[in-house]
Design an enzyme around this catalytic site. Sequence first.
Site, PDB file in Angstrom:
ATOM      1  N   HIS A 149      -8.387   2.078  -3.385  1.00 44.65           N
ATOM      2  CA  HIS A 149      -7.280   1.870  -3.345  1.00 44.65           C
ATOM      3  C   HIS A 149      -6.223   0.988  -4.250  1.00 44.65           C
ATOM      4  O   HIS A 149      -5.959   0.371  -3.469  1.00 44.65           O
ATOM      5  CB  HIS A 149      -7.044   1.330  -2.152  1.00 44.65           C
ATOM      6  N   CYS A 170       0.800  -1.176   0.125  1.00 44.92           N
ATOM      7  CA  CYS A 170       0.100   0.050  -0.095  1.00 44.92           C
ATOM      8  C   CYS A 170       0.973   1.425   0.022  1.00 44.92           C
ATOM      9  O   CYS A 170       0.545   2.027  -0.156  1.00 44.92           O
ATOM     10  CB  CYS A 170      -0.740  -0.044   1.513  1.00 44.92           C
TER      11      CYS A 170
END
Length: 379
Positions: free
Chosen positions: A333, A84
Amino acid sequence: MDKVYMVGGLRSFVGVVNGMYRHVPAEKLGAAVLRQVMEKYDVQQPDYIIAGNGVGAGGNIARLMALEAGVDVNVPAFTVDVQCGSGLESIAVAAAKIASGEADCIIAGGFESSSTQPRRGYNSNHPDYSGDSWYSVAKFMPGIHRETVMLEGAELACLREGVTKAELDAWVLRSHALAAAAQQEGSLQGIIYPCFGASKDEGIRPRMSQRLLDRLPKVLPEGEFITAANSCLINDGAAFVVLCSESYLREHGFKAQAKILGSVACGGDPLVSPRTAVTALEKLLAKHGLTEAEIDDFEINEAFAIIDVLFARAFPHSVEKYNAFGGALAYGHPYGASGAIITLHLLEALKRCGGRLGCASVAAAGGIGTALLLERVEA
């Protein structure tokens, strides 16, 4: 140390897995945005291209993307995988190379396609091999490898921090409302490059409501908190920024939009990785001797609403200057790209409020946090 400037950048619209980019490989999606960034800012021979990618085919996929984009073969490219945090760490690495004098101009960011990510499985020689089964979520810590490990981490964070459903719900509603308003007003139009027929960020739900949140089931069998609304979707997207030294800025007649002042990374408990977004911010502010009052806007990749709750508890006086256009609960995301996306959103938020200093932060799988400090520069 050389000063590091951000000239500008672009992102794609963010797609939902198996949605509008379902047949677009990661390298082609990234290449489309990269090519447009190079054309917009007239950068044909950067010293490096540094790109984050979390679930692609490996093999230095950033180099493949650069070649797909038609970048000169003499320009090196390499891939950063902090899951991430990959996009933000790519920008941090690029800034460090420029600050140290190793480079004068770097394009950094990230790209991701969850829709086309390859199947992965253990080799029969590996002790974790259990037949010809596939997995999509990598192993982030010793002894544990489950597809639900990130959801479990967010659930555990909620339990340990004593959050309430009401706290989580409030952030979901806020994120979608702000994102829908930004979409309606075209607030981010200047940093979005529409490609492959995309015309909007696919995950924003203008009609998100409390009634809907109350009806959603928990995603874990024994879970109490995590739902499909207070955790981000799975996504496709790409984003890149142009960074350069002060001398490069002068020689090429560029106008900077921001100055990169520094970055930090931190480690934390891999079982509760959401905490590291705030831990990294606290470390960044301490490193630069700053208080929350001196920061004009914060952007955090809100992969889970628990991250928003933790931010609000740590920085209670900064809620109004946080994720000004909504966050990943609405936009989504795309792992490798998210750090660059929130950096672009941060700069736009600073422009809108007339602010000077801004912070971006990401919590990554495995318990890694990365944070970036930038200063808006008047053109």
